[in-house]
Scaffold this active site. Structure first.
Site, mmCIF file in Angstrom:
data_model
loop_
_atom_site.group_PDB
_atom_site.id
_atom_site.type_symbol
_atom_site.label_atom_id
_atom_site.label_comp_id
_atom_site.label_asym_id
_atom_site.label_seq_id
_atom_site.Cartn_x
_atom_site.Cartn_y
_atom_site.Cartn_z
ATOM 1 N N GLY A 113 0.918 -1.257 -0.064
ATOM 2 C CA GLY A 113 -0.017 -0.180 -0.206
ATOM 3 C C GLY A 113 0.964 1.461 0.057
ATOM 4 N N CYS B 292 1.300 -1.041 -17.398
ATOM 5 C CA CYS B 292 2.442 -0.898 -16.599
ATOM 6 C C CYS B 292 3.450 -1.980 -16.669
ATOM 7 C CB CYS B 292 1.651 -1.042 -15.039
ATOM 8 S SG CYS B 292 0.796 0.320 -14.654
ATOM 9 N N SER C 222 1.673 3.509 -2.586
ATOM 10 C CA SER C 222 1.514 4.385 -3.615
ATOM 11 C C SER C 222 0.378 5.342 -3.290
ATOM 12 C CB SER C 222 1.401 3.786 -4.934
ATOM 13 O OG SER C 222 1.521 4.668 -6.051
ATOM 14 N N TYR C 223 0.591 6.262 -2.551
ATOM 15 C CA TYR C 223 -0.518 7.377 -2.331
ATOM 16 C C TYR C 223 -1.137 7.819 -3.748
ATOM 17 C CZ TYR C 223 -3.114 11.276 -0.500
ATOM 18 O OH TYR C 223 -4.121 12.068 -0.222
ATOM 19 N N ASN D 205 7.499 2.317 -16.081
ATOM 20 C CA ASN D 205 8.210 3.557 -15.215
ATOM 21 C C ASN D 205 9.515 3.460 -15.220
ATOM 22 O OD1 ASN D 205 5.585 2.744 -13.143
ATOM 23 N ND2 ASN D 205 5.534 4.920 -14.131
ATOM 24 N N GLU E 2 8.516 10.236 -14.308
ATOM 25 C CA GLU E 2 7.803 8.791 -14.290
ATOM 26 C C GLU E 2 8.132 7.895 -15.470
ATOM 27 O OE1 GLU E 2 5.896 7.856 -11.085
ATOM 28 O OE2 GLU E 2 7.220 9.237 -10.354
ATOM 29 N N HIS F 25 9.715 4.293 -2.248
ATOM 30 C CA HIS F 25 10.125 2.773 -2.591
ATOM 31 C C HIS F 25 10.697 2.854 -4.222
ATOM 32 C CE1 HIS F 25 5.915 3.330 -3.586
ATOM 33 N NE2 HIS F 25 6.145 2.258 -4.497
ATOM 34 N N HIS G 94 -1.045 8.106 -13.407
ATOM 35 C CA HIS G 94 -0.302 8.129 -14.456
ATOM 36 C C HIS G 94 -1.160 8.434 -15.926
ATOM 37 C CE1 HIS G 94 3.322 5.651 -12.316
ATOM 38 N NE2 HIS G 94 3.456 7.059 -12.472
#
Length: 448
Positions: A20, A371, A22-23, A110, A174, A137, A250
């Site tokens: 968890g 992704c 990635s805000y 990314n 990114e 991270h 994104h």
């Protein structure tokens, strides 16, 4: 000379977990602390690679990173043996240990921004590793990413590599998740489309209010300069701040492009009409015919798009000129999205077929089909210069599935990250992987 768009998919790493971290990423946060299945995640990704290879698309693989990142923990003040560093981090700062174990490098969209040789001043394929400095991270990935890409694309006659941009907020980068290339043919000059969330220095551009805008205009401009792109071959567009605040962290969560086609949501961009006209004019100068497919908000809401990852799909050009859309199983589970896709493919338009893949392990952590892949346009000579060990073949697929079965756990919880044995398992697996993919020494434990 024939040219190709090669998809290099990220191989999911042995520490795949739901931290968890990635805000702004709805799926990442909503599945936080659940137990993951690294083995299933890696096999799901490999199955997609194999399927695309068997469909006739050029397919490669990009290696994961060493995790936990003990060196990163040492830089934060944890000392002792590797086992002691992990144990002390688990005791005193568990969130830092979780971050150091993130397997988010699997989302290689990314990893870098890539410009084909047809677009660049020196006629080489250019790579700039993304600094990913918005999230701790991910910010620790780019040194290894650069070494892995350098081992894959080593011939300096054909490939040029740039270090990540300065790791400060003004140059948040990114990678290819905010970059698309339009062209008539992969081997011909095209238009590179950079999408940014905010400007670091120009207050005329609005910014989101809830979630961070990770890509800056200034970072995109810097990458274009580094790659030697002409002004006529670049278009910049701003993401709609309101969709960022709805979880579109994104651009590849709200739009996808390939060839001469942009598939996007009605609310994806600011000044959409101006942007489309610019893309049409500039691609026209390259001999192309820009076309767009707008998904109306009345049929698919932004929430639907975020939940299903409709746009985090792979839009692929087939030999007969038709287009194929690769979507996650979640699209079939969303009634409005699935109805839209059925009407899209039955209309006789540009996208003729949709194929569904089960990527649940990746999806639950916030990443879909798009992704998981880094697109690299290569002509025949350049493709021949790529490290052959990373090009997917039936034998390589078999070897990698056996490797996963041998080294990966089928369940991983947060408590398991504190087990020093996990680091040894990861290093053993990666050391073997570098031999399978013929990468040489690319990981810190192999170098130091």
């Amino acid at each position: 000379m024939k040219s190709y768009e090669v998809n290099f998919d990220g191989l999911v790493g042995p520490t795949h977990n739901y931290g968890g971290l990635s805000y702004g990423n709805v799926a990442s946060q909503s599945n936080s602390q659940q137990s993951s299945n690294p083995k299933e995640a890696a096999l799901q990704g490999l199955a997609k690679m194999k399927a695309l290879m068997e469909m006739g698309f050029q397919q490669g693989v990009l290696a994961p990173q060493e995790r936990p990142d003990v060196a990163a923990l040492r830089r934060l003040g944890f000392a002792g043996s590797d086992a002691q560093v992990i144990e002390r981090a688990a005791k005193d700062a568990m969130p830092l240990l979780v971050a150091s174990c993130s397997a988010s490098s699997m989302w290689v969209a990314n990893a870098a921004t890539v410009s084909p040789s047809a677009d660049t001043r020196d006629g080489r394929v250019h790579f700039t590793a993304a600094n990913l400095n918005c999230k701790y991270h991910r910010s620790i990935e780019h040194p290894t990413t650069s070494r892995v890409l350098g081992a894959m694309f080593a011939d300096q006659k054909h490939f040029a590599h740039h270090a990540a941009l300065p790791a400060v907020a003004q140059f948040g980068d990114e990678g290819a998740a905010n970059h698309t290339r339009f062209c008539r043919d992969y081997g011909q000059a095209g238009v590179e489309f950079f999408v940014f969330g905010r400007s670091a220095f120009d207050t005329r551009y609005p910014a989101p209010q809830k979630y961070p805008a990770r890509q800056t205009l200034e970072a995109s401009q810097a990458v274009a300069r580094l790659h030697g792109l002409s002004d006529d071959g670049v278009v910049y567009a701003q993401q709609n701040p309101s969709v960022i605040d709805q979880g579109v962290f994104h651009n590849d969560v709200i739009a996808v492009g390939n060839g001469e086609v942009l598939f996007y949501h009605e609310d994806a961009f600011l000044e959409t009409d101006k942007m489309l006209a610019e893309l049409q004019a500039r691609l026209g100068k390259c001999g192309g015919n820009f076309q767009s497919i707008c998904v109306p908000r009345a049929q698919v809401t932004v929430e639907d798009a975020v939940r299903s990852y409709l746009f985090n799909s792979q839009l692929l050009s087939r030999a007969d000129g038709s287009m194929l859309l690769i979507v996650p199983e979640e699209c079939r589970g969303n009634e409005r999205v699935w109805q839209y896709l059925q009407s899209l493919t039955s209309s006789g338009g540009l996208i003729r077929e949709v194929k569904v893949f089960d990527l649940k392990q990746s999806m639950q952590n916030g990443g879909g089909p798009a992704c998981l892949r880094l697109r690299v346009a290569l002509n025949q000579t350049e493709l021949a210069a790529v490290n052959p060990g990373v090009i997917m073949t039936a034998p390589l697929y078999g070897t990698l599935t056996q490797w996963v079965d041998k080294h990966y756990r089928d369940r991983l919880s947060e408590n398991d990250l504190a087990d020093p044995q996990l680091l040894l398992e990861c290093r053993t697996a990666l050391d073997e992987l570098t031999q399978i993919l013929k990468l040489g020494a690319v990981y810190p434990f192999q170098i130091n």
